[in-house]
Every structure is written in C-alpha cells, then in structure tokens.
Design an enzyme around this catalytic site. Structure first.
Site, PDB file in Angstrom:
ATOM      1  N   GLU A   1       0.849  -1.262  -0.023  1.00 22.73           N
ATOM      2  CA  GLU A   1      -0.004   0.016  -0.029  1.00 22.73           C
ATOM      3  C   GLU A   1       0.693   1.444   0.061  1.00 22.73           C
ATOM      4  O   GLU A   1       1.090   1.788   1.011  1.00 22.73           O
ATOM      5  CB  GLU A   1      -0.908  -0.058   1.266  1.00 22.73           C
ATOM      6  CG  GLU A   1      -1.859  -1.199   1.280  1.00 22.73           C
ATOM      7  CD  GLU A   1      -2.797  -1.065   2.625  1.00 22.73           C
ATOM      8  OE1 GLU A   1      -3.226   0.126   2.991  1.00 22.73           O
ATOM      9  OE2 GLU A   1      -3.261  -2.219   2.950  1.00 22.73           O
ATOM     10  N   TYR A   2       1.305   1.828  -1.303  1.00 28.77           N
ATOM     11  CA  TYR A   2       0.727   1.300  -2.625  1.00 28.77           C
ATOM     12  C   TYR A   2       2.082   1.717  -3.314  1.00 28.77           C
ATOM     13  O   TYR A   2       2.890   2.520  -3.030  1.00 28.77           O
ATOM     14  CB  TYR A   2      -0.174   2.109  -3.117  1.00 28.77           C
ATOM     15  CG  TYR A   2      -1.619   2.028  -2.275  1.00 28.77           C
ATOM     16  CD1 TYR A   2      -2.186   1.115  -2.258  1.00 28.77           C
ATOM     17  CD2 TYR A   2      -1.708   3.206  -1.341  1.00 28.77           C
ATOM     18  CE1 TYR A   2      -3.722   0.969  -1.429  1.00 28.77           C
ATOM     19  CE2 TYR A   2      -2.941   3.225  -0.806  1.00 28.77           C
ATOM     20  CZ  TYR A   2      -3.860   2.112  -0.659  1.00 28.77           C
ATOM     21  OH  TYR A   2      -4.951   1.930  -0.028  1.00 28.77           O
TER      22      TYR A   2
END
Length: 241
Positions: free
Chosen positions: A112-113
């Site tokens: 993420e991410y």
C-alpha cells in the site's frame, strides 16, 4: 456476462486462526493470514503456531485456501526490494520457503501502494514496473516449485483510480488469481460524511469494480471488500453531506 463462481475470503490475524471453527469454514473459501513483512529484502514471518492451525483448518475443510498476506498499511520494504533483480530473487525465494514451511496455499501481497508514499513508506516511479516484475517472479517460482499443485498469488488493491494508474493492470492480471479490492474506508475523517464501504454511489464497490474491469481485469478476478465495522460522524454542517 459469463457466469462464474463467487468466492468469499477473510483476513484473519495469525493469533486468531485458533478461533476459526466449522461455521467459519462453511461460509469461506479463502483465509488470508495477516501479516508478513518485508525485512532485508525477504519475507519475515516467524509464527511457529501457524502450521498446526493451518493443518487444523484444512482438516475441517480440505478445499479451503489459506494464504499469507504480506504488507498492510504502513508496511514498507517493497519499493527498495523490488528495485533490483537480486532483491526480487531473494524475496521470491523466501516466499516459496514460507509456503513450504507453513503449509500455505499461496501468497497475497498487500503493498500500500506502489509509487505512492502516503503511508510513510519508500516509493519510486519505478515501482509501477517493478511490481509487475515481482509478481511475475513469484508466479514463475510457485509454478516451478509446485508443478502439480496450483499455489495462489493474489494482491490487495486500493479502491480508486490512483491505484489503477500506479500499476500495470493488464500485465499483473495475467499472473494473479484475483485482486482483492479495498472497497472499505472509502470515506472517513478526511472526507464528507457517507458510507465507508458502500455498494453503490460514489465512491462505492460498484464504481471500483467498473473501474478495474474497464482497465482490463476480468470480473471473475475481482473480489470486493466489505468492512465488518462501522464509522460515525458526530459533527455535520447544516445542509452538508
């Protein structure tokens, strides 16, 4: 649209695997164990109790798939690891080892991410392409290590255009079993009041599924996420939404 079989998955913290019972396995197809981490370019997951719990779950339901999810919000290491062939190779080998050690049915990546540092982790524009190389390496290694047994490879994806723009959707889709859409926390303290895991409207699960499908992901490879928690707004301006 072609018909396909709906799959149901749940994320379970490793210590809560012991609470998974007959009812749970009767309504689930996949369990993602939360979470492994990236440390020194390798998967770090030291949970000696997990193999026996996975064996117990498989005894309850042999067809249940149990994957290890690597990452989570604020979990870094992915960007630096994936910038070199050596880093990718080291991480890939450690994931294959974990599948064997713990009796896993696959690996789920929750980076993420890629290209985005909002969680306070390292990020670089090259993440977009390195993420593809990383997933291709994992798919090839799992296939080579288990030629007679399909081991799953999945990811969790942010529920918005920012994620579609951050990765190579057509390429990664080829090597993934499914993409778990994070269609929760779509609203919160940072946004106007509204349902944080809405099925319809904007933002919503419906909107996200359409976005990813139009980007090239077959519908049978998309899994929507639903939160088992609620949010509330205590101060809403008059006439506001």
């Amino acid at each position: 649209d072609s018909l396909f079989t709906m799959k149901k998955a749940a994320y379970v913290w490793d210590w809560y695997l012991k609470t998974v019972d007959e009812h749970d396995v009767s309504v689930l197809d996949i369990i993602n164990i939360a979470f492994g981490l990236v440390k020194d370019d390798a998967l770090f997951f030291d949970k000696p109790h997990v193999p026996s719990e996975i064996a117990r779950i498989h005894a309850l339901k042999p067809e249940m798939k149990v994957l290890l999810s690597v990452g989570g919000w604020g979990a870094g290491g992915f960007s630096i690891m994936s910038r070199t062939p050596e880093g990718i190779a080291k991480f890939t080998a450690s994931c294959v080892d974990a599948v064997e050690t713990y009796g896993l049915d696959g690996i789920d990546l929750d980076w993420e991410y890629p290209t985005i540092d909002s969680a306070g982790i390292d990020a670089d524009p090259s993440d977009k392409y390195n993420f593809t190389l990383l997933l291709q390496s994992l798919r090839a290694a799992l296939d080579a290590a288990y030629p007679d047994t399909h081991k799953m490879l999945t990811i969790a994806a942010g529920a918005g255009k920012y994620y579609v723009d951050a990765v190579e959707i057509p390429e990664i889709t080829k090597v993934l079993d499914y993409i778990s859409l994070m269609t929760y926390d779509m609203r919160g303290a940072w946004s106007p009041a509204g349902h944080h895991t809405a099925l319809y409207g904007s933002p919503s699960a419906d909107e996200t599924v359409r976005l990813f499908h139009e980007a090239g992901v077959p519908k049978e490879k998309l899994m929507i996420g639903a939160a088992f928690y609620s949010r509330r707004w205590t101060i809403i301006p008059e006439g506001g939404t």
